[in-house]
Scaffold this motif. Structure first.
Motif: not given
Length: 484
Positions: A56, A180, A204
């Motif tokens: 992320t 992401t 994502t």
């Protein structure tokens, strides 16, 4: 990589670069598989089948990425502990087969204590929740900070500075990436996309490889990029990832890839992967890199004016050739590096000969005059000297580039062009998606030629001095006197 002058690699990170939050584990011990050049790289006792890597990215290169790495493997011997290579990140939790496990760090190993001893042949699922930190010394490999995001440069020993792994090409595996990032950024990774999902202000992106891959060849690009699509031989999807502002300027250069793919297929057979393309990154590396299915190139290489067209073409072919030599057929040990770089240099030079009137024989003669000096400075091609601490760049030295292409030239002189061409095609066919050694190459060359070539190749591969070149008794080394 194209030339030693464009190849940079720095020292291993200090042990302190990995901050691990762990339960107490008595006497964690770093392990390795005993690679002659990187003895502490890789880990024994298990075979990785798949990596599932979730990252992320919050749009800020000054902050670590949140990450989850899941590894499916099978034990190859009874294990009381499991070692993974990992540095430059904080580990939050570790699970082994669904159960929380204690862990600790020693040097650049993450040492995991499963609950109970694992027998040989047992399935193994390791889930590590961690961070992945892009803020360290960029020259040491791992994450590359770009003008608008991130990319990777993991060769030779830096993938474990991004994610925990068995970081040695001898243990290839399939990869899934789930990245992401803010919705205004584009994410591309090795393999083919399998979907995107919008989550508020983020997206994502999921990519999956269809062929096994060495950890050092992993690639993730995050940035304000445009993906250009075209078609290669046999309908192969070709995608290039470029800074959006450079799309029109780079198109004439990138449009050459399909024809280069066709040329390489004429030499050695069908392209071995599911897609190909170039990742043009706005970063300064000093090298280009053959990351699998998505080769990394510096933006400045193509936007500057310092290089002739034929030179840029040959660099593109060098990294393309690596998809067969080094990626599909990967080295069993890093001392087999000559098989990667020697072949990529060979096809780079062959392409320049055919398309830019740069005679191969002239280049090989020039390499021959320097070969003794290269061997004295860094060892013979198939038994290179280990890089000194803090001098990792010395592994990627001239003897594994033109000095190793010289071996292939000598072999073609010895066995003839027809047998040599059959050997090259057989090599990438027989060892596709696998690992191979120098000994494997000598064996296949002997079978192809119909006679034992061990004694002929031994001096070329391992000798302190360069053997006489077949067909060219007038070629001589001009190594400095102190290196003869």
């Amino acid at each position: 990589m194209p030339f030693i002058s464009r190849r940079l690699r720095a020292a291993l990170l200090a042990t302190a670069s990995a901050t691990l939050v762990a339960a107490t584990l008595p006497s964690p011990v770093p392990l390795g598989i005993g690679d002659p050049l990187f003895p502490h790289l890789g880990n024994p006792g298990y075979d990785v089948r798949t990596y599932d890597i979730g990252l992320t990215y919050h749009g800020d290169n000054s902050k670590p990425l949140e990450a989850v790495t899941s590894i499916d493997a099978r034990t190859t011997e009874p294990l009381d502990r499991i070692n993974l290579d990992f540095a430059r990140g904080s580990v939050r939790t570790v699970e082994v087969n669904g159960l929380r496990a204690d862990f600790a760090v020693k040097d650049e190993d993450l040492v995991i204590q499963p609950i109970g001893r694992l027998p040989a042949g047992a399935p193994l699922r390791i889930t590590v929740r961690h961070t992945s930190d892009p803020t360290g010394d960029q020259d040491s490999g791992g994450w590359l900070r770009t003008a608008d995001g991130l990319a990777m440069a993991n060769q030779a020993d830096a993938a474990h500075r991004v994610f925990p792994s068995n970081d040695h090409p001898a243990d290839k595996a399939y990869f899934t990436f789930r990245i992401t990032a803010p919705k205004d950024l584009t994410v591309v990774a090795n393999g083919l996309p399998t979907g995107t999902a919008r989550q508020g202000a983020d997206t994502t992106w999921t990519y999956r490889t269809e062929h096994p891959m060495a950890t050092e060849l992993a690639q993730v690009s995050i940035g304000r990029s445009t993906v250009l699509h075209r078609t290669g031989p046999h309908g192969l999807p070709v995608r290039d990832v470029v800074p959006s502002a450079d799309r029109k300027h780079l198109e004439p250069r990138l449009s050459k890839t399909p024809a280069q793919l066709e040329w390489m297929e004429q030499q050695v057979g069908r392209y071995p992967f599911e897609t190909y393309g170039l990742l043009v990154a706005a970063t300064q590396t000093g090298f280009e890199l053959e990351t699998q299915t998505l080769s990394l190139f510096e933006r400045s290489l193509f936007t500057g004016t310092g290089h002739p067209e034929w030179y840029l073409d040959s660099i593109m072919v060098h990294e393309l050739a690596h998809q067969w030599f080094g990626n599909s057929v990967s080295p069993q040990n890093w001392s087999d590096l000559w098989l990667n770089e020697g072949h990529a240099t060979w096809y780079e030079a062959r392409y320049a000969e055919e398309h830019a009137d740069k005679p191969l024989e002239q280049r090989m003669r020039e390499a021959y005059t320097r070969s003794d000096g290269w061997r004295a400075a860094g060892g013979p091609p198939a038994r290179p000297d280990a890089p000194a601490p803090g001098q990792k760049i010395s592994l990627f030295r001239p003897v594994v580039y033109d000095g190793s292409a010289l071996i292939l030239y000598a072999l073609r002189q010895e066995i003839g062009k027809s047998a040599f061409d059959r050997l090259e095609r057989s090599w990438v066919s027989e060892h596709r998606d696998a690992n191979a050694t120098t000994e494997d190459f000598v064996s296949l060359a002997s079978r192809t030629a119909g006679r034992d070539l061990t004694s002929f190749l031994d001096g070329w591969l391992y000798g302190e001095k360069t053997p006489p070149m077949p067909g060219h008794p007038d070629w001589h080394s001009t190594a400095p006197a102190g290196q003869r």
